[in-house]
Design a protein around this motif. Structure first.
Motif, PDB file in Angstrom:
ATOM      1  N   GLN A 147      32.512   4.180  -0.032  1.00 34.35           N
ATOM      2  CA  GLN A 147      33.601   4.422  -0.655  1.00 34.35           C
ATOM      3  C   GLN A 147      34.790   3.938   0.015  1.00 34.35           C
ATOM      4  O   GLN A 147      35.397   2.616  -1.177  1.00 34.35           O
ATOM      5  CB  GLN A 147      34.246   6.079  -0.764  1.00 34.35           C
ATOM      6  N   ARG A 148      34.925   3.648   0.628  1.00 34.12           N
ATOM      7  CA  ARG A 148      36.063   2.500   1.658  1.00 34.12           C
ATOM      8  C   ARG A 148      35.910   0.937   1.679  1.00 34.12           C
ATOM      9  O   ARG A 148      36.996   0.338   0.979  1.00 34.12           O
ATOM     10  CB  ARG A 148      36.271   2.969   3.426  1.00 34.12           C
ATOM     11  N   ARG A 149      34.649   1.135   1.251  1.00 35.19           N
ATOM     12  CA  ARG A 149      33.937  -0.285   1.905  1.00 35.19           C
ATOM     13  C   ARG A 149      34.359  -1.345   0.110  1.00 35.19           C
ATOM     14  O   ARG A 149      34.434  -2.325  -0.189  1.00 35.19           O
ATOM     15  CB  ARG A 149      32.311  -0.797   1.652  1.00 35.19           C
ATOM     16  N   VAL A 150      33.691  -0.123  -0.819  1.00 32.90           N
ATOM     17  CA  VAL A 150      33.766  -0.700  -1.988  1.00 32.90           C
ATOM     18  C   VAL A 150      35.847  -0.529  -2.550  1.00 32.90           C
ATOM     19  O   VAL A 150      35.561  -1.680  -3.083  1.00 32.90           O
ATOM     20  CB  VAL A 150      33.328   0.179  -3.286  1.00 32.90           C
ATOM     21  N   ALA A 151      36.217  -0.051  -2.338  1.00 27.95           N
ATOM     22  CA  ALA A 151      37.911  -0.115  -2.045  1.00 27.95           C
ATOM     23  C   ALA A 151      38.571  -1.342  -1.616  1.00 27.95           C
ATOM     24  O   ALA A 151      39.131  -2.100  -2.492  1.00 27.95           O
ATOM     25  CB  ALA A 151      38.563   1.166  -1.291  1.00 27.95           C
ATOM     26  N   GLU A 152      38.108  -1.941  -0.740  1.00 24.77           N
ATOM     27  CA  GLU A 152      38.096  -3.224  -0.286  1.00 24.77           C
ATOM     28  C   GLU A 152      37.926  -3.666  -0.664  1.00 24.77           C
ATOM     29  O   GLU A 152      38.927  -5.105  -0.586  1.00 24.77           O
ATOM     30  CB  GLU A 152      37.458  -2.617   1.607  1.00 24.77           C
ATOM     31  N   PHE A 175      37.614  -4.882  -3.897  1.00 20.56           N
ATOM     32  CA  PHE A 175      38.062  -4.858  -4.960  1.00 20.56           C
ATOM     33  C   PHE A 175      40.121  -4.903  -4.344  1.00 20.56           C
ATOM     34  O   PHE A 175      40.216  -5.455  -5.781  1.00 20.56           O
ATOM     35  CB  PHE A 175      37.912  -3.425  -6.165  1.00 20.56           C
ATOM     36  N   GLY A 176      39.778  -4.506  -3.665  1.00 20.11           N
ATOM     37  CA  GLY A 176      41.321  -4.543  -3.046  1.00 20.11           C
ATOM     38  C   GLY A 176      42.178  -3.445  -3.724  1.00 20.11           C
ATOM     39  O   GLY A 176      43.167  -3.341  -3.920  1.00 20.11           O
ATOM     40  N   LYS A 177      41.388  -2.608  -4.117  1.00 21.65           N
ATOM     41  CA  LYS A 177      42.098  -1.322  -4.396  1.00 21.65           C
ATOM     42  C   LYS A 177      42.474  -0.248  -2.966  1.00 21.65           C
ATOM     43  O   LYS A 177      41.514  -0.547  -2.165  1.00 21.65           O
ATOM     44  CB  LYS A 177      41.310  -0.610  -5.174  1.00 21.65           C
ATOM     45  N   GLU A 178      43.015   0.553  -3.389  1.00 26.01           N
ATOM     46  CA  GLU A 178      43.364   1.508  -2.268  1.00 26.01           C
ATOM     47  C   GLU A 178      42.590   3.249  -1.826  1.00 26.01           C
ATOM     48  O   GLU A 178      42.447   2.761  -0.618  1.00 26.01           O
ATOM     49  CB  GLU A 178      44.539   2.312  -2.621  1.00 26.01           C
ATOM     50  N   ASP A 179      41.438   2.994  -3.245  1.00 29.00           N
ATOM     51  CA  ASP A 179      40.432   4.485  -2.815  1.00 29.00           C
ATOM     52  C   ASP A 179      39.834   4.138  -3.908  1.00 29.00           C
ATOM     53  O   ASP A 179      39.451   2.773  -4.866  1.00 29.00           O
ATOM     54  CB  ASP A 179      41.182   5.771  -2.839  1.00 29.00           C
ATOM     55  N   ALA A 180      38.343   4.650  -3.746  1.00 32.24           N
ATOM     56  CA  ALA A 180      36.984   4.469  -4.496  1.00 32.24           C
ATOM     57  C   ALA A 180      36.440   6.076  -4.541  1.00 32.24           C
ATOM     58  O   ALA A 180      36.739   6.780  -3.655  1.00 32.24           O
ATOM     59  CB  ALA A 180      36.328   3.462  -4.422  1.00 32.24           C
ATOM     60  N   LEU A 181      35.539   6.531  -5.347  1.00 32.83           N
ATOM     61  CA  LEU A 181      35.737   8.082  -4.941  1.00 32.83           C
ATOM     62  C   LEU A 181      33.740   7.583  -6.121  1.00 32.83           C
ATOM     63  O   LEU A 181      33.580   6.657  -6.955  1.00 32.83           O
ATOM     64  CB  LEU A 181      36.206   8.739  -6.288  1.00 32.83           C
ATOM     65  N   PHE A 182      32.639   8.465  -5.187  1.00 31.59           N
ATOM     66  CA  PHE A 182      31.162   8.348  -6.023  1.00 31.59           C
ATOM     67  C   PHE A 182      30.660   9.076  -6.527  1.00 31.59           C
ATOM     68  O   PHE A 182      31.266  10.058  -6.900  1.00 31.59           O
ATOM     69  CB  PHE A 182      30.717   7.837  -4.227  1.00 31.59           C
TER      70      PHE A 182
END
Ligand SMILES: Cc1ncc(COP(=O)(O)O)c(C=O)c1O
Length: 331
Positions: free
Chosen positions: A41-46, A48-55
């Motif tokens: 989640q951390r890696r994918v958010a980074e 795309f330059g976004k704050e967070d992600a959820l699997f």
């Protein structure tokens, strides 16, 4: 041997991917304690330059959560008529979110800003459904893996900011658009409020998608995911496949695109119209074409009475593409 071109979801995990899965460090992800999921989640958010992600287990669930972050019950989202969210998610957005949809039509799935502006409905109190989001799909699946130019997305962003509408990007195959155009993933992230990406299409993971956005959007999506029954436990086993795919299967998508152009040529489709890994072949005899291909050991999918779809992927080598081209060119 069968060469299966029905979809890029058919890939099986490679041996190194399976090893990464077997060795994954895991914990209970509903407790937020699976280190491999947290890393994905951390890696994918980074990326795309976004704050967070959820699997999430599927792209469909990621889309439902993402669109619901922008549209309340009784409001509407605008999208292209053959968008996956409109055609192939079985009404989930209406059923779970209680939203309505209106669509513009573009044969290549492109953004039609003029049509969007015409359809846009501001808040008119108790008289009309209010437009609160626009959803776009890049690449566009049913239009044939077409890429949306970044300039069009930027123009849409500027207009959306003017009127205060949210933007969602169904990026199930955004990796393909990125590799085909060289546009940085962060540029796509900059254009939209929330996006979804899939690991289980061109990237070859067995399961998994992510919704990517602000910390608040993702926190809210985590609650909704649980409500939908999508809270998963030691799911780092699957996230490990995704991390492996990000390390090893992104740049190679260029091979899939080259194979798709080769197959297009064999089917009499102009390869210049093939942006990525999907080839749409118009055939009056779609069913006969599918049968003929199968007899030659090539599986292709009818996506309508007069349209056949071919999709290249991780399990199709250059040799497979060459062999399939020989079979298909005879049809
Ligand atoms: C453009 C697009 N979005 C979303 C999805 C949904 O993904 P899933 O099958 O994981 O629900 C798909 C699946 O093919 C797709 O092509």
């Amino acid at each position: 041997m069968t060469i299966d071109l029905r979809s890029d979801t058919l890939t099986r995990p490679t041996d190194p991917m399976r090893r990464a899965m077997a060795e994954a460090e895991v914990g209970d992800d509903v407790y937020g304690e699976d280190p491999t999921v947290l890393e994905l989640q951390r890696r994918v958010a980074e990326m795309f330059g976004k704050e967070d992600a959820l699997f999430t287990p599927t792209g469909s669930m990621a889309n439902v959560l993402a669109v619901a972050s922008l549209v309340q019950p009784g409001q509407e989202v605008l999208c292209e008529a053959s968008a996956h969210i409109a055609r192939a998610e079985l009404g989930a957005h209406g059923a779970f979110t209680g939203l309505t949809m209106r669509t513009w039509r573009d044969p290549r799935g492109q953004v039609d800003l003029g049509a969007i502006q015409e359809m846009y409905a501001p808040d008119m109190g108790p008289f009309f459904v209010r437009t609160t989001a626009v959803s776009v799909e890049n690449t566009h699946n049913f239009a044939g893996g077409t890429v949306l130019p970044i300039e069009d997305l930027q123009a849409l962003r500027s207009w959306a900011d003017e009127v205060g509408v949210g933007l969602h990007l169904d990026g199930a195959r955004l990796w393909n658009a990125h590799v085909a155009t060289g546009v940085p993933l962060t540029s796509y992230g900059d254009c939209v409020d929330v996006l979804s990406v899939c690991l289980s299409k061109g990237l070859g993971a067995p399961v998994g998608s992510l919704i990517v956005g602000t910390a608040d959007t993702v926190a809210e999506a985590r609650v909704r995911r649980k409500r939908l029954g999508g809270g998963m436990r030691q799911v780092g086993i699957l996230a490990a496949a995704g991390l492996h795919a990000l390390d090893h299967h992104v740049e190679r998508l260029a091979d899939d695109h080259a194979h798709a152009r080769l197959l297009a040529e064999a089917c009499g489709v102009d390869p210049a119209t093939v942006d990525t890994n999907i080839v749409v072949v118009p055939r009056d005899d779609a069913a006969a074409f599918v049968d003929g291909a199968r007899e030659g050991g090539v599986l292709v999918a009818p996506v309508g009475p007069r349209v056949v779809r071919l999709v290249t992927h991780l399990d199709i080598s250059r040799e497979d593409a060459d062999a399939a081209a020989v079979v298909l060119s005879k049809l």
